[in-house]
Scaffold this motif. Structure first.
Motif, PDB file in Angstrom:
ATOM      1  N   THR A 114       0.867  -1.177   0.000  1.00  0.00           N
ATOM      2  CA  THR A 114       0.000   0.000   0.000  1.00  0.00           C
ATOM      3  C   THR A 114       0.904   1.227   0.000  1.00  0.00           C
ATOM      4  OG1 THR A 114      -0.178   0.386   2.406  1.00  0.00           O
ATOM      5  CG2 THR A 114      -1.620  -1.312   1.447  1.00  0.00           C
ATOM      6  N   THR A 117       2.226   1.645   3.767  1.00  0.00           N
ATOM      7  CA  THR A 117       2.849   0.518   4.462  1.00  0.00           C
ATOM      8  C   THR A 117       2.932  -0.682   3.538  1.00  0.00           C
ATOM      9  OG1 THR A 117       1.757   1.266   6.512  1.00  0.00           O
ATOM     10  CG2 THR A 117       2.772  -0.910   6.554  1.00  0.00           C
ATOM     11  N   THR A 118       4.057  -1.375   3.592  1.00  0.00           N
ATOM     12  CA  THR A 118       4.173  -2.676   2.938  1.00  0.00           C
ATOM     13  C   THR A 118       4.159  -3.737   4.032  1.00  0.00           C
ATOM     14  OG1 THR A 118       5.372  -1.860   1.003  1.00  0.00           O
ATOM     15  CG2 THR A 118       5.649  -4.179   1.555  1.00  0.00           C
ATOM     16  N   TYR A 119       3.241  -4.680   3.891  1.00  0.00           N
ATOM     17  CA  TYR A 119       3.091  -5.740   4.880  1.00  0.00           C
ATOM     18  C   TYR A 119       3.685  -7.035   4.324  1.00  0.00           C
ATOM     19  CZ  TYR A 119      -0.484  -2.555   6.707  1.00  0.00           C
ATOM     20  OH  TYR A 119      -1.155  -1.456   7.186  1.00  0.00           O
ATOM     21  N   TYR A 128       3.783 -11.200  11.153  1.00  0.00           N
ATOM     22  CA  TYR A 128       3.902 -10.267  10.025  1.00  0.00           C
ATOM     23  C   TYR A 128       4.970  -9.215  10.322  1.00  0.00           C
ATOM     24  CZ  TYR A 128       1.037  -7.513  13.234  1.00  0.00           C
ATOM     25  OH  TYR A 128       0.565  -6.871  14.343  1.00  0.00           O
ATOM     26  N   ARG A 129       5.341  -8.506   9.248  1.00  0.00           N
ATOM     27  CA  ARG A 129       6.187  -7.321   9.362  1.00  0.00           C
ATOM     28  C   ARG A 129       5.426  -6.133   8.782  1.00  0.00           C
ATOM     29  NH1 ARG A 129      11.725  -7.842   6.476  1.00  0.00           N
ATOM     30  NH2 ARG A 129      12.116  -5.932   7.657  1.00  0.00           N
ATOM     31  N   ARG A 130       5.671  -4.943   9.333  1.00  0.00           N
ATOM     32  CA  ARG A 130       5.180  -3.689   8.770  1.00  0.00           C
ATOM     33  C   ARG A 130       6.384  -2.842   8.381  1.00  0.00           C
ATOM     34  NH1 ARG A 130       1.387  -3.424  13.291  1.00  0.00           N
ATOM     35  NH2 ARG A 130      -0.772  -3.650  12.554  1.00  0.00           N
ATOM     36  N   PHE A 132       6.985   0.777   7.097  1.00  0.00           N
ATOM     37  CA  PHE A 132       6.289   2.048   6.905  1.00  0.00           C
ATOM     38  C   PHE A 132       6.946   2.841   5.778  1.00  0.00           C
ATOM     39  CE2 PHE A 132       5.562   1.123  11.485  1.00  0.00           C
ATOM     40  CZ  PHE A 132       4.182   0.983  11.435  1.00  0.00           C
ATOM     41  N   TYR A 149      11.348  -2.430  14.203  1.00  0.00           N
ATOM     42  CA  TYR A 149      10.619  -1.280  13.658  1.00  0.00           C
ATOM     43  C   TYR A 149      11.247  -0.930  12.315  1.00  0.00           C
ATOM     44  CZ  TYR A 149       7.950   3.101  13.895  1.00  0.00           C
ATOM     45  OH  TYR A 149       7.058   4.126  13.664  1.00  0.00           O
ATOM     46  N   THR A 170      15.520  -1.628   9.387  1.00  0.00           N
ATOM     47  CA  THR A 170      14.824  -2.172  10.552  1.00  0.00           C
ATOM     48  C   THR A 170      15.744  -2.085  11.758  1.00  0.00           C
ATOM     49  OG1 THR A 170      13.532  -3.692   9.177  1.00  0.00           O
ATOM     50  CG2 THR A 170      13.685  -4.198  11.523  1.00  0.00           C
TER      51      THR A 170
END
Length: 287
Positions: A114, A117-119, A128-130, A132, A149, A170
């Motif tokens: 998106t 955010t890429t999930y 899952y990972r987010r 941003f 993060y 990250t």
């Protein structure tokens, strides 16, 4: 300048801002990564889930470990040879593996892109990972987590009006002891790892995506970079199977020891000469 002219300029500027915003959020600008992405298996390595897919796991990874953490790996492998879990005990207890093991793809990954955010949906203990991509800055404090993060940005490398590469970083603090693979190849116990990634679709083969990962960690003598590859499933409707780490597991942790739970409900040692659990708080039966 008349008020009418000024108002006209303001309306034009506002319309331009809306147009730019709409273009920035246009889904057509982002790569289509739908479907299931499985770990790329190098022939001859037995399909073992290693960090560097082109090398055997454990010592074969040739990780640039410090002497202290090389010994941790050696001790882990020695304990596993006796039936123990070594430095991989946290994940054996069904704790999330966290970064970077969660990206090994022991089961297919799902990537949802998106504008903000890429999930990356992992499944199992690592949900899952987010990543941003909304332009935010690093927060002053980061709550410890297994996945870390992540902040990234999409880049149009070849100038064709579509994004090609997701660059992401990250950071920790992370939770738990983490390992690169099931041999217990360790990351530093201070949990301050940094991961820098470049995720992109292969230009020659769109059924392959790359995740170039650079690990910066105090257990390493230098940054360690590998190119992890994933292969797209030909099934347009993948079967996303549910998986729970505790389901069917016969391992039981008591104190610092791991035992095996037999089908008859009794505990048995997991390795030779393993001491029994401490039963001081249980009433002992009389003979």
């Amino acid at each position: 300048m008349s008020n009418r002219s000024l108002n006209g300029l303001l309306v034009l500027a506002f319309a331009l801002m809306l147009t730019i915003g709409a273009q920035a959020a246009d889904p057509a600008m982002y790569p289509d990564l739908r479907g299931a992405w499985s770990r790329f298996v190098v022939r001859g390595l037995g399909g073992q889930p290693s960090f560097d897919q082109t090398k055997p796991w454990g010592p074969g990874q040739q990780a640039p470990l410090t002497p202290e953490y090389q010994k941790i790996l050696d001790d882990s492998i020695a304990d596993q040879a006796k039936g123990g879990q070594g430095n991989f005990v946290d994940h054996a207890l069904c704790h999330p593996a966290g970064m970077p093991f969660m990206m090994v793809a022991t089961r297919p990954l799902e990537i949802i892109v998106t504008p903000d955010t890429t999930y990356i949906l992992v499944g199992g203990s690592d949900h899952y990972r987010r990543l941003f991509t909304d332009g935010r800055s690093w927060p002053k404090t980061i709550e410890p987590s297994y996945s870390g993060y992540s902040i990234g940005k999409w880049i149009d490398v070849d100038g064709d009006g579509r994004f090609d590469v997701l660059e992401a970083e990250t950071r920790g603090p992370f939770k738990g002891r983490r390992a690169y693979d099931a041999t217990g190849l360790p990351l530093h116990f201070d949990n301050q790892s940094i991961f820098k990634e470049r995720i992109y679709r292969d230009k020659a083969d769109p059924n392959v995506i790359h995740d170039e990962v650079t690990v910066i960690d105090h257990a390493l003598t230098r940054p360690w970079t590998v190119d992890k590859k994933y292969v797209h499933s030909s099934n347009p409707r993948p079967d996303w199977r549910e998986n729970s780490c505790v389901e069917g597991s016969g391992l039981v942790a008591i104190g610092k020891e791991m035992y095996v739970l037999r089908s008859d409900g009794l505990l048995m040692p997991a390795k030779e000469d393993q001491p029994p659990p401490d039963l001081r708080y249980f009433k002992q039966g009389t003979k």
